[in-house]
Design an enzyme around this catalytic site. Structure first.
Site, short mmCIF file in Angstrom:
data_model
loop_
_atom_site.label_atom_id
_atom_site.label_comp_id
_atom_site.label_asym_id
_atom_site.label_seq_id
_atom_site.Cartn_x
_atom_site.Cartn_y
_atom_site.Cartn_z
N HIS A 4 0.84 -1.19 0.00
CA HIS A 4 0.00 0.00 0.00
C HIS A 4 0.87 1.24 0.00
CE1 HIS A 4 -4.15 -1.58 1.41
NE2 HIS A 4 -3.50 -2.53 0.76
N TYR A 49 -8.96 5.48 7.69
CA TYR A 49 -9.06 5.83 9.10
C TYR A 49 -10.11 6.94 9.19
CZ TYR A 49 -4.70 3.30 10.16
OH TYR A 49 -3.74 2.33 10.33
N PRO A 61 -3.62 0.13 18.84
CA PRO A 61 -3.35 -0.32 17.47
C PRO A 61 -3.50 0.75 16.38
CG PRO A 61 -5.42 -1.24 18.28
CD PRO A 61 -4.80 -0.53 19.42
N LYS A 106 1.69 -0.32 15.12
CA LYS A 106 3.11 -0.41 15.45
C LYS A 106 3.53 -1.63 16.28
CE LYS A 106 4.83 3.08 13.40
NZ LYS A 106 4.60 2.50 12.08
N TYR A 160 4.39 6.30 9.99
CA TYR A 160 3.50 5.18 9.66
C TYR A 160 4.25 4.08 8.91
CZ TYR A 160 -0.88 2.81 8.55
OH TYR A 160 -1.89 1.90 8.48
P1 RFL Z 1 2.32 -12.01 21.29
O1 RFL Z 1 1.91 -12.04 19.90
O2 RFL Z 1 1.30 -11.67 22.33
O3 RFL Z 1 2.96 -13.42 21.62
C1 RFL Z 1 3.25 -13.82 22.94
C2 RFL Z 1 3.20 -15.33 23.01
O4 RFL Z 1 3.57 -15.76 24.30
C3 RFL Z 1 2.66 -16.78 24.71
N1 RFL Z 1 2.62 -16.82 26.18
C4 RFL Z 1 3.25 -17.78 26.91
N2 RFL Z 1 3.98 -18.82 26.54
C5 RFL Z 1 4.47 -19.62 27.52
N3 RFL Z 1 4.20 -19.41 28.86
C6 RFL Z 1 3.46 -18.36 29.25
N4 RFL Z 1 3.21 -18.15 30.53
C7 RFL Z 1 2.95 -17.49 28.26
N5 RFL Z 1 2.19 -16.36 28.27
C8 RFL Z 1 2.01 -15.97 27.03
C9 RFL Z 1 1.35 -16.36 24.09
O5 RFL Z 1 0.44 -17.45 23.98
C10 RFL Z 1 1.81 -15.86 22.73
O6 RFL Z 1 1.86 -16.88 21.78
O7 RFL Z 1 3.54 -10.98 21.51
P2 RFL Z 1 4.75 -10.58 20.53
O8 RFL Z 1 5.40 -11.76 19.94
O9 RFL Z 1 5.53 -9.60 21.31
O10 RFL Z 1 4.03 -9.83 19.32
C11 RFL Z 1 3.38 -8.60 19.51
C12 RFL Z 1 2.18 -8.48 18.56
O11 RFL Z 1 1.39 -9.63 18.66
C13 RFL Z 1 1.34 -7.23 18.85
O12 RFL Z 1 2.16 -6.14 19.16
C14 RFL Z 1 0.45 -6.84 17.63
O13 RFL Z 1 -0.52 -7.82 17.38
C15 RFL Z 1 -0.23 -5.51 17.88
N6 RFL Z 1 -1.13 -5.12 16.77
C16 RFL Z 1 -0.64 -4.55 15.62
N7 RFL Z 1 0.68 -4.43 15.43
C17 RFL Z 1 1.17 -3.95 14.24
O14 RFL Z 1 2.40 -3.83 14.10
N8 RFL Z 1 0.34 -3.61 13.19
C18 RFL Z 1 -1.02 -3.71 13.31
O15 RFL Z 1 -1.72 -3.45 12.33
C19 RFL Z 1 -1.55 -4.17 14.56
N9 RFL Z 1 -2.88 -4.31 14.72
C20 RFL Z 1 -2.51 -5.35 16.89
C21 RFL Z 1 -3.38 -4.92 15.83
C22 RFL Z 1 -3.05 -6.03 17.98
C23 RFL Z 1 -4.40 -6.25 18.05
N10 RFL Z 1 -4.87 -6.99 19.16
C24 RFL Z 1 -5.87 -7.98 19.10
C25 RFL Z 1 -4.13 -6.93 20.41
C26 RFL Z 1 -4.73 -5.12 15.91
C27 RFL Z 1 -5.26 -5.76 17.02
C28 RFL Z 1 -6.75 -5.92 17.06
C1 PHB Z 2 -5.45 -4.42 10.57
O1 PHB Z 2 -5.62 -4.58 9.36
O2 PHB Z 2 -5.64 -5.33 11.39
C2 PHB Z 2 -5.01 -3.10 11.08
C3 PHB Z 2 -4.72 -2.08 10.20
C4 PHB Z 2 -4.31 -0.84 10.67
C5 PHB Z 2 -4.22 -0.62 12.03
C6 PHB Z 2 -4.50 -1.64 12.93
C7 PHB Z 2 -4.90 -2.88 12.46
O3 PHB Z 2 -3.86 0.61 12.49
#
Ligand code: RFL
Ligand code: PHB
Length: 395
Positions: A72, A198, A290, A294, A382
């Site tokens: 994008h 957005y 989110p 980042k 971004y």
């Molecule tokens: P994770 O992905 O939470 O993975 C952690 C892992 O550790 C496990 N765990 C354990 N394992 C063993 N023993 C324990 N006691 C444990 N406790 C936990 C968990 O089961 C899991 O598998 O962390 P990590 O690797 O640091 O990754 C971080 C990302 O997942 C997170 O920052 C992103 O998802 C945030 N996020 C977004 N980030 C972006 O860069 N771009 C995006 O567009 C974006 N959109 C989002 C998001 C997060 C969202 N949610 C649901 C939180 C959109 C959403 C809706």
């Molecule tokens: C997504 O596609 O899940 C998404 C996109 C942009 C954001 C957060 C999540 O800022």
């Protein structure tokens, strides 16, 4: 059992760390509480910075990402009855984002680890870390299993066990909570626009995103503590229509909703990101709302720094880079904290009585969408600022 680096958590941070260490000839074992199916199905992020893509490609795990990811070159800010494009190709030439689901990154990394004979243990119960203040830390899990290692990487997310294992008084937590959450859905329907939208409205924020030409991703700002049961499909679509169909000619295509969830919004940083032989990476150390997309990208940046520091440690025994790990990460972490907080406050509805705050928001949106300098600030944050070390080290 013995390994060089014990990694807790098989999210993007833990899996990528294990893979990058493998490429440098350093052994690791990954211990994950959930099943492989659960981890591969967990729907989260979608936006990968240029540097994240470059890192994954350089590490040899970008083949499907390059094939299926959607590049994008801009996003739309929609408010006040008009859409305004933030054009990356003009504002930050040569840099873009790629839309590719986090669970696809996770699947690719798991496949790469297993293909290389990597040791990833799913459904590891009762993981606990011990003697982290010494140079002989170890991990226990399951029914009495023990993993001895030189170093432990806490990649277990915000609710993990590693950060709380650090003795009281060592860490300082900085945090901010927001009075709202995001309700996110995945729907089997062609995206209604080519780029992310957005949208700021008086009823709250909405985001139009996507996963593929057949699957759209949407988010709605909802009050903190919202119960999914209060949001049947018709209500989700009606609200998305109200918040997105605000410009002439735009109509929202609808389809079957097959995944839904509510995500609380929080900003959090724990400093320092290390104690003794325990190093925290990704959400275990910091989280962002989110809106700036980042979180995953920061996890990748942390892991790059940690890999370089561990490679040095195993090359000549020097702990210089390991000692500086937290300081090296925190600069980028705080920039992303600010950007994510800023995007969140720019686009969400806060107190409905705060007419002054609303005027400020609209004034700032007008500025960002009319000044090249302001738009470039949004765009460069971004797509992701360059890494301190200049770029992804190849395998
Ligand atoms: P994770 O992905 O939470 O993975 C952690 C892992 O550790 C496990 N765990 C354990 N394992 C063993 N023993 C324990 N006691 C444990 N406790 C936990 C968990 O089961 C899991 O598998 O962390 P990590 O690797 O640091 O990754 C971080 C990302 O997942 C997170 O920052 C992103 O998802 C945030 N996020 C977004 N980030 C972006 O860069 N771009 C995006 O567009 C974006 N959109 C989002 C998001 C997060 C969202 N949610 C649901 C939180 C959109 C959403 C809706
Ligand atoms: C997504 O596609 O899940 C998404 C996109 C942009 C954001 C957060 C999540 O800022």
């Amino acid at each position: 059992m013995r390994t060089q680096v014990g990694i807790i958590g098989a999210g993007p941070a833990g899996l990528l760390l294990s893979h990058l260490l493998h490429l440098r000839g350093i052994s690791s074992v990954v211990l994950e509480r959930r099943s492989r199916e659960y981890v591969e199905r967990r729907v989260r992020a979608g936006v990968l910075e240029q540097g994240t893509v470059d890192t994954l490609v350089a590490a040899g795990v970008g083949e499907r990402l390059l094939r299926e990811g959607l590049p994008h070159r801009g996003i739309e800010l929609r408010y006040g009855g008009a859409g305004h494009r933030i054009a990356f190709e003009r504002l930050v030439p040569g840099r873009a984002i790629t839309v590719y689901g986090q669970q696809e990154v996770v699947k690719d990394l798991i496949a790469a680890r297993l293909a290389a004979g990597g040791d990833v243990r799913f459904e590891a119960d009762d993981v606990a870390v011990h003697d982290i203040g010494t140079d002989r830390p170890y991990v226990t899990f399951g029914g009495g299993e023990r993993l001895d290692c030189d170093v432990i990487a806490g990649c277990d997310g915000f609710h993990g066990v590693t950060r709380p294992s650090i003795p009281d008084g060592v860490l300082t937590a900085y945090e901010r909570e927001y009075p709202f959450a995001w309700l996110g859905v995945l729907a089997r329907v062609e995206p209604s626009a080519e780029e992310l939208i957005y949208a700021r409205t008086e009823r709250g924020f909405a985001l139009h995103s996507m996963r593929s030409p057949e699957v759209s991703r949407f988010y709605l700002q909802v009050p903190a503590g919202t119960d999914l049961a209060d949001w049947p499909d018709e209500r989700v679509w009606a609200e998305l229509r109200t918040r997105l169909e605000t410009v002439p000619g735009f109509s929202l295509a609808t389809g079957e909703i097959f995944e839904r969830g509510v995500t609380p919004m929080r900003s959090f940083v724990a400093e320092p990101m290390q104690y003794g032989r325990l190093y925290l990476a990704g959400d275990a150390a910091h989280i962002v709302p989110p809106t700036g997309a980042k979180g995953l990208n920061l996890a990748v940046a942390d892991v790059r720094v940690l890999t370089g520091a561990l490679a040095r440690f195993y090359a000549d025994g020097s702990t210089e880079l390991l000692d500086g790990y937290s300081a090296a990460c925190l600069k980028r972490v705080w920039r992303a904290q600010h950007f994510s907080w800023w995007m969140t406050t720019l686009l969400h509805t806060f107190d409905s009585d705060d007419a002054y705050g609303r005027r400020l928001q609209l004034s700032h949106l007008d500025y960002v969408t009319s000044s090249e300098a302001a738009a470039a600030t949004l765009a460069e944050n971004y797509v992701g600022l360059p890494y301190e070390d200049g770029g992804p080290a190849g395998p």
